[in-house]
Motif scaffolding. Structure first.
Motif, PDB file in Angstrom:
ATOM      1  N   ASP A  56     -60.176  50.266  27.652  1.00  0.00           N
ATOM      2  CA  ASP A  56     -59.690  48.890  27.826  1.00  0.00           C
ATOM      3  C   ASP A  56     -60.367  47.928  26.853  1.00  0.00           C
ATOM      4  O   ASP A  56     -59.794  46.884  26.498  1.00  0.00           O
ATOM      5  N   SER A  60     -59.089  44.372  24.950  1.00  0.00           N
ATOM      6  CA  SER A  60     -59.635  43.097  25.420  1.00  0.00           C
ATOM      7  C   SER A  60     -60.627  42.460  24.457  1.00  0.00           C
ATOM      8  O   SER A  60     -60.708  41.229  24.364  1.00  0.00           O
ATOM      9  N   ARG A 290     -62.429  46.869  38.056  1.00  0.00           N
ATOM     10  CA  ARG A 290     -62.182  47.143  36.634  1.00  0.00           C
ATOM     11  C   ARG A 290     -62.141  45.887  35.774  1.00  0.00           C
ATOM     12  O   ARG A 290     -62.792  45.815  34.720  1.00  0.00           O
ATOM     13  N   GLU A 291     -61.424  44.877  36.209  1.00  0.00           N
ATOM     14  CA  GLU A 291     -61.263  43.676  35.388  1.00  0.00           C
ATOM     15  C   GLU A 291     -62.601  42.974  35.170  1.00  0.00           C
ATOM     16  O   GLU A 291     -62.950  42.601  34.034  1.00  0.00           O
ATOM     17  N   LYS A 295     -64.888  42.680  31.585  1.00  0.00           N
ATOM     18  CA  LYS A 295     -65.263  41.361  31.084  1.00  0.00           C
ATOM     19  C   LYS A 295     -66.770  41.279  30.870  1.00  0.00           C
ATOM     20  O   LYS A 295     -67.231  40.781  29.833  1.00  0.00           O
TER      21      LYS A 295
END
Length: 304
Positions: A56, A60, A290-291, A295
């Protein structure tokens, strides 16, 4: 998302093995302030698959990610016949150096290690002082096996008494392959390894790889996460932590196997360290939160 896979020749003690890797992104085309991230999986002997959420970070934050199976598991070389003395931290540090040299990034990269991978990453940073390592992330891991045993023992005591009795009986009798022991172990895992139901497929694939060839796990760790009988039983890095000079992010979770007692030395003794804890996760916050996890990791790697 550009991905490529391959195998690298790894020369060790006069023999040649192969390390399987997956590259997400391009290690040669990163923007200013962004470096390739090498992801070290846990176990030891649990394959890379469960670490794939870290891909990811390419979308991102523009961070290319290198995933790989350490020798002894997954699509890398296996050595079921190797004596226990073969399976050492030095072996896996040499394999990591081989990987870095293959990609030509030994002068500028970041490192993340989860669980056993965090032990390996911390040991590598402290023992070999790699000049090219710019950021270190150690997540859901331990500073010494004695502290890990203290952590997991406390969690086992929170299980229902009948499950505690089953665990003690089979460990005493040496019958940890018994179905009821395995069932009790899974109750622990579903509370402190991953609280999602069902488990993510990538996580089950990694555990299946370990079950297919448990040589490394059983030799270095033991029959379960909370019963340590292997060669890592006396492992510690506590006295070496002050020598880690690069900025370091350490993470654990409220329901983690790696409770605060076994991660605290990282915070106390690494000179440049930040500690983040996940409130709604156990051992794999990159699935469970996860998010937020991505971050935290992405911002650390690009803004420090």
């Amino acid at each position: 998302m550009a991905t490529s896979t391959g195998k690298i020749d790894f020369h060790y003690q006069g023999a040649t093995y192969q390390t399987w890797y997956k590259l997400v992104g391009n290690v040669r085309s990163t923007k200013a302030g962004v470096r390739p991230l090498i992801a070290l999986h846990g176990g030891p002997g649990v394959s890379h698959s469960y670490m794939t959420p870290h891909a990811d970070l390419l979308a991102s934050h523009g961070i290319p990610v290198v995933l790989y199976d350490q020798i002894g598991v997954g699509q890398s070389s296996h050595r079921k016949d190797a004596p226990k003395e073969f399976w050492t931290v030095e072996l896996f540090m040499d394999e990591l150096e081989s990987l870095l040299n293959h990609f030509g990034i030994s002068g500028d990269y970041d490192l993340i290690g989860h669980s056993w991978g965090g032990m390996l990453a911390g040991n590598f940073a402290a023992a070999r002082h790699p000049a090219g390592l710019k950021h270190l992330i150690i997540t859901n891991t331990l500073a010494s096996m004695a502290l890990w045993e203290e952590s997991t023992a406390g969690l086992v005591k929170q299980l229902p008494q009948n499950l505690q009795d089953i665990i003690r009986k089979h460990e005493k009798d040496g019958t940890t392959d018994a179905p009821e022991y395995q069932e009790a172990m899974m109750v622990f895992y579903k509370q402190h390894v991953c609280r999602l139901e069902p488990w993510p497929q990538d996580l089950t694939v990694s555990f299946a790889a370990m079950e297919e060839d448990p040589t490394v796990y059983h030799t270095m760790l033991g029959p379960s996460e909370f019963t340590i009988t292997g060669t890592l039983k006396t492992w510690t890095i506590v006295d070496k932590l002050p020598t880690i000079k690069c900025p370091t992010l350490m993470m654990n979770s409220v329901f983690d196997e790696a409770q605060d007692v076994c991660v605290l030395p990282f915070f106390k003794y690494i000179p440049q360290v930040k500690w983040v804890q996940f409130a709604n996760s156990s051992h794999v916050p990159f699935f469970e939160e996860r998010e937020r996890y991505m971050k935290v990791v992405g911002n650390f790697l690009t803004k420090v």
